[in-house]
Design a protein around this motif. Structure first.
Motif, mmCIF file in Angstrom:
data_model
loop_
_atom_site.group_PDB
_atom_site.id
_atom_site.type_symbol
_atom_site.label_atom_id
_atom_site.label_comp_id
_atom_site.label_asym_id
_atom_site.label_seq_id
_atom_site.Cartn_x
_atom_site.Cartn_y
_atom_site.Cartn_z
ATOM 1 N N ARG A 21 0.816 -1.207 0.000
ATOM 2 C CA ARG A 21 0.000 0.000 0.000
ATOM 3 C C ARG A 21 0.853 1.262 0.000
ATOM 4 N NH1 ARG A 21 -3.673 -1.377 5.115
ATOM 5 N NH2 ARG A 21 -1.562 -1.777 5.855
ATOM 6 N N VAL A 22 2.054 1.148 0.538
ATOM 7 C CA VAL A 22 2.933 2.320 0.596
ATOM 8 C C VAL A 22 3.304 2.775 -0.810
ATOM 9 C CG1 VAL A 22 5.188 3.161 1.352
ATOM 10 C CG2 VAL A 22 3.819 1.714 2.871
ATOM 11 N N ALA A 23 3.599 1.819 -1.685
ATOM 12 C CA ALA A 23 3.951 2.163 -3.071
ATOM 13 C C ALA A 23 2.787 2.856 -3.763
ATOM 14 C CB ALA A 23 4.364 0.915 -3.834
ATOM 15 N N LEU A 24 1.567 2.360 -3.534
ATOM 16 C CA LEU A 24 0.387 2.996 -4.121
ATOM 17 C C LEU A 24 0.224 4.428 -3.615
ATOM 18 C CD1 LEU A 24 -2.385 3.044 -5.564
ATOM 19 C CD2 LEU A 24 -3.346 2.037 -3.485
ATOM 20 N N LEU A 25 0.323 4.598 -2.309
ATOM 21 C CA LEU A 25 0.138 5.932 -1.737
ATOM 22 C C LEU A 25 1.260 6.879 -2.148
ATOM 23 C CD1 LEU A 25 -1.099 4.938 1.830
ATOM 24 C CD2 LEU A 25 -2.460 5.817 -0.072
ATOM 25 N N ARG A 26 2.449 6.331 -2.372
ATOM 26 C CA ARG A 26 3.562 7.173 -2.827
ATOM 27 C C ARG A 26 3.279 7.729 -4.209
ATOM 28 N NH1 ARG A 26 7.535 3.717 -2.099
ATOM 29 N NH2 ARG A 26 7.974 4.435 0.013
ATOM 30 N N GLN A 27 2.692 6.929 -5.080
ATOM 31 C CA GLN A 27 2.334 7.428 -6.410
ATOM 32 C C GLN A 27 1.286 8.533 -6.318
ATOM 33 O OE1 GLN A 27 3.797 6.721 -9.260
ATOM 34 N NE2 GLN A 27 5.178 5.279 -8.254
ATOM 35 N N LEU A 28 0.306 8.359 -5.447
ATOM 36 C CA LEU A 28 -0.758 9.351 -5.315
ATOM 37 C C LEU A 28 -0.324 10.576 -4.525
ATOM 38 C CD1 LEU A 28 -3.801 6.989 -4.631
ATOM 39 C CD2 LEU A 28 -3.143 8.085 -6.785
ATOM 40 N N ALA A 29 0.828 10.489 -3.843
ATOM 41 C CA ALA A 29 1.289 11.627 -3.041
ATOM 42 C C ALA A 29 1.831 12.762 -3.899
ATOM 43 C CB ALA A 29 2.363 11.171 -2.048
ATOM 44 N N ASP A 30 2.156 12.479 -5.147
ATOM 45 C CA ASP A 30 2.620 13.541 -6.039
ATOM 46 C C ASP A 30 1.423 14.378 -6.489
ATOM 47 O OD1 ASP A 30 4.932 14.516 -8.007
ATOM 48 O OD2 ASP A 30 3.042 14.408 -9.111
ATOM 49 N N LEU A 34 -1.795 12.877 -8.667
ATOM 50 C CA LEU A 34 -3.100 12.835 -8.011
ATOM 51 C C LEU A 34 -4.139 13.594 -8.832
ATOM 52 C CD1 LEU A 34 -4.760 11.964 -5.567
ATOM 53 C CD2 LEU A 34 -4.089 14.095 -4.438
ATOM 54 N N ARG A 35 -3.744 14.715 -9.420
ATOM 55 C CA ARG A 35 -4.671 15.476 -10.267
ATOM 56 C C ARG A 35 -5.062 14.686 -11.509
ATOM 57 N NH1 ARG A 35 -1.972 20.781 -11.835
ATOM 58 N NH2 ARG A 35 -3.999 21.195 -12.800
ATOM 59 N N LEU A 40 -9.292 11.777 -14.360
ATOM 60 C CA LEU A 40 -9.802 10.590 -15.047
ATOM 61 C C LEU A 40 -10.986 9.987 -14.294
ATOM 62 C CD1 LEU A 40 -6.450 8.889 -16.132
ATOM 63 C CD2 LEU A 40 -8.002 10.251 -17.539
ATOM 64 N N GLY A 41 -10.955 10.093 -12.973
ATOM 65 C CA GLY A 41 -12.076 9.590 -12.194
ATOM 66 C C GLY A 41 -13.305 10.463 -12.310
ATOM 67 N N GLN A 42 -13.098 11.767 -12.438
ATOM 68 C CA GLN A 42 -14.221 12.700 -12.501
ATOM 69 C C GLN A 42 -14.864 12.735 -13.884
ATOM 70 O OE1 GLN A 42 -15.340 15.516 -10.397
ATOM 71 N NE2 GLN A 42 -13.794 15.682 -8.819
ATOM 72 N N ARG A 43 -14.027 12.755 -14.923
ATOM 73 C CA ARG A 43 -14.535 13.021 -16.271
ATOM 74 C C ARG A 43 -14.374 11.870 -17.242
ATOM 75 N NH1 ARG A 43 -17.718 17.262 -16.506
ATOM 76 N NH2 ARG A 43 -17.010 17.908 -18.564
ATOM 77 N N LEU A 69 2.491 6.465 -13.691
ATOM 78 C CA LEU A 69 1.177 5.910 -13.352
ATOM 79 C C LEU A 69 0.916 4.610 -14.101
ATOM 80 C CD1 LEU A 69 -0.955 9.189 -13.292
ATOM 81 C CD2 LEU A 69 -0.378 7.748 -11.325
ATOM 82 N N ARG A 70 1.375 4.534 -15.366
ATOM 83 C CA ARG A 70 1.234 3.289 -16.132
ATOM 84 C C ARG A 70 2.044 2.171 -15.484
ATOM 85 N NH1 ARG A 70 2.505 6.345 -20.634
ATOM 86 N NH2 ARG A 70 4.470 5.210 -20.818
ATOM 87 N N GLU A 71 3.288 2.467 -15.153
ATOM 88 C CA GLU A 71 4.174 1.449 -14.588
ATOM 89 C C GLU A 71 3.672 0.952 -13.240
ATOM 90 O OE1 GLU A 71 7.907 3.438 -14.518
ATOM 91 O OE2 GLU A 71 8.328 3.111 -16.656
ATOM 92 N N SER A 72 2.983 1.808 -12.507
ATOM 93 C CA SER A 72 2.456 1.400 -11.198
ATOM 94 C C SER A 72 1.101 0.715 -11.309
ATOM 95 C CB SER A 72 2.347 2.617 -10.283
ATOM 96 O OG SER A 72 1.424 3.556 -10.802
ATOM 97 N N GLY A 73 0.546 0.652 -12.524
ATOM 98 C CA GLY A 73 -0.721 -0.035 -12.734
ATOM 99 C C GLY A 73 -1.943 0.773 -12.359
ATOM 100 N N LEU A 74 -1.794 2.084 -12.201
ATOM 101 C CA LEU A 74 -2.932 2.922 -11.823
ATOM 102 C C LEU A 74 -3.730 3.397 -13.035
ATOM 103 C CD1 LEU A 74 -1.320 5.039 -8.965
ATOM 104 C CD2 LEU A 74 -2.983 3.195 -8.739
#
Length: 241
Positions: A21-30, A34-35, A40-43, A69-74
């Motif tokens: 989970r730390v790796a996931l949250l690290r990606q979203l911490a930027d 995150l924007r 992509l989630g909104q529109r 984001l691609r490499e992390s699978g998000l």
């Protein structure tokens, strides 16, 4: 078997093994990544050029973060001719962001200075700033929308008449694959405003009525005199104007 796997995973974390989970949250911490996920989630899906224009970032900078984001699978990308269309790799991310907004909005923070309609704007397709936050609070107070613990919203018992007074026909609203309504944490007000298909339709209805006007050259909007009178009449909301 499933419960045993869960206990095993928890045991691994307790022993100090790397927590995925730390790796996931690290990606979203930027902030930019995150924007991107939020957009992509909104529109929904978008090309690189669409994302760069909407997020107002240079293409080289955006491309680097999309690669991460691609490499992390998000996110994943689909080729359509010469263009790549990006979308969230897991629909669960659409549920994560409203939950993050709800939790963040409950954390202690200095209250923003009081303003009367100044600084209002659009956030994607819905209203934000003092105007968006004020309308959302009024809809909650009138039981037009009901909050859920995960940050999503449901139509409340007074939804149909309250929204009709604002020019929105709830019965004719068709969100499709989009979420109907959820909380979006306002970046300047530090409080939620209304997002989702309902938030977009409400913003469009107020613009069509002339209650809200766009300011040329940006996302800023202003409440008109007729809009101020209409919101007082429909929601008991006084934002000046």
């Amino acid at each position: 078997m499933k419960s045993a796997m869960i206990v095993h995973d928890s045991s691994n974390r307790q022993r100090g093994d790397p927590d995925p989970r730390v790796a996931l949250l690290r990606q979203l911490a930027d902030p930019l990544r995150l924007r991107v996920v939020d957009r992509l989630g909104q529109r929904g899906p978008a090309t690189v050029s669409q994302l760069a224009g909407e997020l107002e970032v240079p293409l080289p900078q955006l491309s680097n973060h999309l690669r991460r984001l691609r490499e992390s699978g998000l996110v994943r990308v689909e080729r359509r001719g010469r263009q790549g269309v990006y979308r969230l790799a897991d629909p669960g991310l659409e549920l994560l962001l409203p939950l993050l907004d709800r939790i963040t909005g409950q954390l202690p923070s200095p209250p923003p200075p009081a303003r009367s309609g100044a600084g209002s704007r659009t956030c994607y397709g819905h209203l934000a700033g003092p105007l968006g936050v004020g309308i959302y609070r009024a809809l909650l107070a009138r039981r037009a929308v009901t909050e859920r613990p995960d940050g999503t919203l449901e139509p409340g018992p007074a939804a149909a008449p309250a929204l009709a007074a604002l020019g929105v026909d709830l019965e004719r609203l068709r969100p499709g694959r989009r979420r109907l309504a959820f909380q979006c944490l306002d970046a300047t007000e530090r409080a939620p405003h209304l997002a989702g298909a309902l938030g977009d339709r409400l913003a469009a209805a107020l613009l069509e009525r002339g209650w809200v006007e766009r300011t040329p050259g940006g996302r800023a909007v202003r409440l008109t005199a007729s809009g101020a009178a209409g919101l007082r009449r429909a929601l008991g909301l006084d934002l000046g104007g």
